[in-house]
Design a protein around this motif. Structure first.
Motif, short mmCIF file in Angstrom:
data_model
loop_
_atom_site.label_atom_id
_atom_site.label_comp_id
_atom_site.label_asym_id
_atom_site.label_seq_id
_atom_site.Cartn_x
_atom_site.Cartn_y
_atom_site.Cartn_z
N TRP A 1 10.38 5.17 -15.83
CA TRP A 1 10.99 5.66 -17.07
C TRP A 1 12.28 4.91 -17.39
O TRP A 1 12.59 4.64 -18.54
N MET A 2 13.05 4.57 -16.35
CA MET A 2 14.33 3.89 -16.57
C MET A 2 14.17 2.42 -16.93
O MET A 2 15.02 1.86 -17.63
N LEU A 3 13.11 1.79 -16.45
CA LEU A 3 12.96 0.35 -16.63
C LEU A 3 12.99 -0.09 -18.09
O LEU A 3 13.71 -1.04 -18.42
N PRO A 4 12.25 0.54 -19.02
CA PRO A 4 12.32 0.08 -20.42
C PRO A 4 13.71 0.20 -21.03
O PRO A 4 14.08 -0.60 -21.89
N VAL B 1 0.86 -1.19 0.00
CA VAL B 1 0.00 0.00 0.00
C VAL B 1 0.89 1.24 0.00
O VAL B 1 1.75 1.39 0.87
N LYS B 2 0.68 2.08 -0.98
CA LYS B 2 1.46 3.32 -1.09
C LYS B 2 0.61 4.51 -0.67
O LYS B 2 -0.51 4.69 -1.16
N ASP C 1 8.95 6.57 -8.14
CA ASP C 1 8.23 5.68 -9.05
C ASP C 1 8.30 6.16 -10.50
O ASP C 1 8.51 5.38 -11.42
N LYS C 2 8.12 7.46 -10.71
CA LYS C 2 8.13 7.99 -12.08
C LYS C 2 9.49 7.79 -12.73
O LYS C 2 9.58 7.41 -13.90
N SER D 1 2.34 10.95 2.08
CA SER D 1 3.57 10.86 2.87
C SER D 1 4.67 10.09 2.15
O SER D 1 5.80 10.04 2.64
N LEU D 2 4.35 9.48 0.99
CA LEU D 2 5.30 8.67 0.21
C LEU D 2 5.85 7.52 1.05
O LEU D 2 7.03 7.17 0.96
#
Length: 211
Positions: free
Chosen positions: A148-151, A40-41, A143-144, A45-46
């Motif tokens: 973006w880096m994963l691909p 759960v995110k 997360d963003k 509060s991140l």
């Protein structure tokens, strides 16, 4: 006219308590060591929280419509023969309230949330003042960036890349093993290390007179 004992009245009141999970929370399943967990995110509060399957089942019932009594009965029906006491369920609900993941569906819910947030902020400030290593500054949401880096870096996590990496390391070890004498001769001796760290006897002020 018979009057219900105070203890029985209190238990009935506790059973009717309804909790509502925050709607802005993001919940995603995650496999770990062959078991399914639910992460759960909290986008405010991140912070991240991990729940087991049984706990995830309970938080699904915290929709403001089901009471604690309903959740207890549904849990025992779903995970029979496990038993869930009202005290344990209340403790779990209190943890959600303290973490700010849920709110109590009562007329005083707004005031309770405000007081709880104020108390948590005060506690965090006290911990930050007493321990400088505790200070947390939520600058960005990773997360963003990671999405973006994963691909672009997915190939690093492939089988062929791991095989190439292992082969490269094995070749380096084999090269050192087959030319170990040359490798050892190229290493500096202990005397070279000690002489390099020892100050030179000629070092000194340039204006010092010689005798």
């Amino acid at each position: 006219m018979p009057v219900a004992p105070p203890a029985a009245t209190d238990v009935e009141r506790r059973k009717k308590v309804r909790l509502r999970l925050r709607r802005d929370l993001e919940i995603a399943p995650q496999k770990y060591e062959g078991r399914t967990y639910y992460v759960v995110k909290d986008p405010v509060s991140l912070r991240y929280y991990r729940f087991k399957e049984q706990e995830h089942f309970l938080i699904q019932l915290m929709d403001g419509d089901h009471s604690l009594d309903d959740a207890q009965k549904e849990y025992e029906k779903r995970f029979r023969p496990e038993r869930l006491t009202l005290e344990d369920l209340e403790g779990f609900g209190q943890q959600l309230l303290t973490a700010g993941l849920a709110q109590n569906e009562s007329p005083q819910a707004g005031k309770q949330l405000f007081d709880r947030r104020k108390k948590r902020k005060r506690s965090e400030w006290m911990q930050a003042l007493t321990n400088i290593l505790y200070i947390k500054i939520p600058i960005i949401d990773p997360d963003k960036l990671l999405n973006w880096m994963l691909p672009h870096l997915r190939w690093i996590f492939t089988t062929w890349f791991m095989a190439v990496s292992i082969a490269t390391m094995a070749a380096a070890i084999l090269l050192v093993a087959t030319h170990f004498e040359t490798f050892r001769d190229k290493l500096p001796d202990y005397h070279e290390f000690s002489s390099a760290s020892r100050p030179s006897p000629t070092c000194g002020p340039r204006w010092a007179s010689s005798r």
